[in-house]
Design a protein around this motif. Structure first.
Motif, PDB file in Angstrom:
ATOM      1  N   VAL A  61       5.217  -4.097  15.802  1.00 45.36           N
ATOM      2  CA  VAL A  61       5.867  -5.387  16.028  1.00 45.36           C
ATOM      3  C   VAL A  61       7.349  -5.131  16.296  1.00 45.36           C
ATOM      4  N   THR A  62       7.888  -5.787  17.313  1.00 48.16           N
ATOM      5  CA  THR A  62       9.317  -5.670  17.607  1.00 48.16           C
ATOM      6  C   THR A  62      10.025  -6.926  17.110  1.00 48.16           C
ATOM      7  N   VAL A  63      11.025  -6.740  16.269  1.00 48.26           N
ATOM      8  CA  VAL A  63      11.818  -7.855  15.748  1.00 48.26           C
ATOM      9  C   VAL A  63      13.228  -7.739  16.318  1.00 48.26           C
ATOM     10  N   LYS A  64      13.714  -8.831  16.911  1.00 51.56           N
ATOM     11  CA  LYS A  64      15.047  -8.845  17.504  1.00 51.56           C
ATOM     12  C   LYS A  64      15.896  -9.944  16.874  1.00 51.56           C
ATOM     13  N   ALA A  65      17.184  -9.668  16.803  1.00 49.71           N
ATOM     14  CA  ALA A  65      18.139 -10.684  16.348  1.00 49.71           C
ATOM     15  C   ALA A  65      19.426 -10.496  17.123  1.00 49.71           C
ATOM     16  N   TYR A  66      20.269 -11.515  17.067  1.00 52.32           N
ATOM     17  CA  TYR A  66      21.507 -11.509  17.839  1.00 52.32           C
ATOM     18  C   TYR A  66      22.690 -11.748  16.907  1.00 52.32           C
ATOM     19  N   LEU A  67      23.649 -10.825  16.974  1.00 55.83           N
ATOM     20  CA  LEU A  67      24.872 -10.928  16.180  1.00 55.83           C
ATOM     21  C   LEU A  67      26.073 -10.856  17.115  1.00 55.83           C
ATOM     22  N   PRO A  68      27.144 -11.559  16.792  1.00 60.99           N
ATOM     23  CA  PRO A  68      28.327 -11.517  17.665  1.00 60.99           C
ATOM     24  C   PRO A  68      28.937 -10.127  17.709  1.00 60.99           C
ATOM     25  N   VAL A  69      29.421  -9.748  18.870  1.00 61.73           N
ATOM     26  CA  VAL A  69      30.127  -8.471  19.016  1.00 61.73           C
ATOM     27  C   VAL A  69      31.554  -8.690  18.530  1.00 61.73           C
ATOM     28  N   ASP A  70      31.830  -8.224  17.309  1.00 64.64           N
ATOM     29  CA  ASP A  70      33.158  -8.380  16.716  1.00 64.64           C
ATOM     30  C   ASP A  70      33.445  -7.177  15.834  1.00 64.64           C
ATOM     31  N   GLU A  71      34.525  -7.263  15.070  1.00 64.49           N
ATOM     32  CA  GLU A  71      34.941  -6.127  14.241  1.00 64.49           C
ATOM     33  C   GLU A  71      33.991  -5.867  13.075  1.00 64.49           C
ATOM     34  N   GLN A  72      33.109  -6.800  12.785  1.00 64.87           N
ATOM     35  CA  GLN A  72      32.170  -6.625  11.670  1.00 64.87           C
ATOM     36  C   GLN A  72      30.838  -6.018  12.102  1.00 64.87           C
ATOM     37  N   LEU A  73      30.616  -5.900  13.396  1.00 68.30           N
ATOM     38  CA  LEU A  73      29.303  -5.492  13.878  1.00 68.30           C
ATOM     39  C   LEU A  73      28.913  -4.093  13.408  1.00 68.30           C
ATOM     40  N   GLU A  74      29.828  -3.135  13.492  1.00 65.92           N
ATOM     41  CA  GLU A  74      29.497  -1.760  13.106  1.00 65.92           C
ATOM     42  C   GLU A  74      29.049  -1.683  11.648  1.00 65.92           C
ATOM     43  N   GLU A  75      29.763  -2.395  10.778  1.00 64.55           N
ATOM     44  CA  GLU A  75      29.396  -2.391   9.358  1.00 64.55           C
ATOM     45  C   GLU A  75      28.050  -3.078   9.147  1.00 64.55           C
ATOM     46  N   LYS A  76      27.801  -4.147   9.877  1.00 63.75           N
ATOM     47  CA  LYS A  76      26.515  -4.836   9.752  1.00 63.75           C
ATOM     48  C   LYS A  76      25.367  -3.936  10.210  1.00 63.75           C
ATOM     49  N   MET A  77      25.589  -3.158  11.250  1.00 65.96           N
ATOM     50  CA  MET A  77      24.559  -2.233  11.717  1.00 65.96           C
ATOM     51  C   MET A  77      24.270  -1.167  10.666  1.00 65.96           C
ATOM     52  N   ARG A  78      25.329  -0.684  10.008  1.00 61.04           N
ATOM     53  CA  ARG A  78      25.147   0.317   8.957  1.00 61.04           C
ATOM     54  C   ARG A  78      24.335  -0.261   7.799  1.00 61.04           C
ATOM     55  N   ILE A  79      24.682  -1.484   7.395  1.00 58.62           N
ATOM     56  CA  ILE A  79      23.966  -2.147   6.298  1.00 58.62           C
ATOM     57  C   ILE A  79      22.509  -2.387   6.683  1.00 58.62           C
TER      58      ILE A  79
END
Length: 312
Positions: A61-79
């Protein structure tokens, strides 16, 4: 505005947990590409013609979500990656666990819906029609014109379709309805079309509030439906005859604590967004709050529950 489309290939059992992680990171919803669901639609005969091939590998199953490209994105990806790897501690198989991230413009994301979203009758009365397509209405049809935009929720997924069929049963003339986590506003509009006199819809995501407000206006039910920014029942006043919560199991469980106070006697909660594996957790919470389960519907691995206050 630029968005990051984050996708992960996972297992059926981990789907809801991953959706929950995305929700906690600030995504207003997820897109679930479930090959079993695709096959079920092909076999249902809903379309006169379908050139989508039968899916053979139904385990991924492929699950997708959309997050704004901002200064928090890298940390959110790590989490996100960290939390996915921790699923094994909860006896959940993350499956392949392959994560991808790509930037996408809001306009491109919104227009991509148009390749897959077509008119469909999801209940006895309710027809969901994209704003860009034509539909020949027949007697008895209640047509909802919808443009999901960035807010998710076309009404065609199992969870939303089951909610709509439940609403066809429980919404009466003069009903007061609360729609929690309204997304595109499709369920709020459905309640109004079915005769509810007042619908209060809320969403935590400001984009969803904007899109839902637009869809309410398109369907000419602004006299019945108000859309506001809010977290669950915060900001909604009074008691309802019907409360809709098409979210995820953990949020439904959290919401249940407030349901007895916010439902009228003999009022109903339509709860969905629940995978079959979490049904026992949700039903246990329902019973713990002295509510009665009227009906459980299962479709495509998802569950909708009709819950009543003061039922037998």
């Amino acid at each position: 505005m630029k968005w990051a489309e984050i996708s992960i290939k996972t297992s059926h059992e981990a789907t809801e947990a991953i959706a929950d992680i995305f929700h906690e990171l600030g995504s207003s919803g997820v897109v679930i590409e479930d090959p079993e669901l695709v096959n079920s639609y092909r076999r249902a005969g809903t379309w006169d013609y379908c050139d989508i091939p039968e899916e053979v590998n139904v385990e991924v199953v492929t699950v997708k979500a959309y997050l704004p490209v901002d200064e928090q994105l890298e940390e959110k990806m790590r989490i996100f990656e960290e939390r996915v790897n921790e699923l094994v501690n909860h006896n959940l198989d993350k499956g392949q666990g392959h994560i991808e991230c790509q930037e996408i413009n809001e306009e491109d994301w919104a227009s991509s819906w148009k390749n897959y979203f077509h008119p469909i009758k999801v209940g006895e009365k309710i027809v969901i029609k994209p704003s860009w397509e034509e539909y020949e209405q027949i007697e008895g049809d209640l047509v909802i014109e919808l443009d999901p935009g960035m807010a998710f929720g076309t009404g065609t997924h199992n969870t939303t379709a089951m909610c709509i069929r439940c609403l066809e049963e429980v919404v009466k003339p003069e009903s007061i309805v609360f729609d929690i986590g309204t997304g595109s506003g499709v369920l709020a509009v459905a309640a109004a079309k079915l005769g509810a006199k007042n619908v209060q819809a809320v969403d935590l995501d400001q984009v969803a509030v904007k899109v839902a407000t637009e869809n309410v206006a398109i369907n000419k039910v602004s006299n019945k439906v108000t859309v506001a920014h809010g977290d669950l029942l915060t900001g909604i006043t009074g008691q309802a005859d019907v409360i809709i919560a098409n979210i995820i199991a953990d949020v439904v469980i959290k919401l249940l604590a407030d349901i007895p106070e916010r439902l009228k006697d003999n009022g109903v909660l339509v709860a969905s967004g629940i995978i079959v594996e979490r049904l026992s957790d949700v039903t246990a919470a329902i019973i713990a709050h002295d509510l009665t389960i009227d009906k459980v519907i299962e479709e495509g691995g998802w569950v909708a529950i009709l819950v009543r206050k003061g039922g037998e």
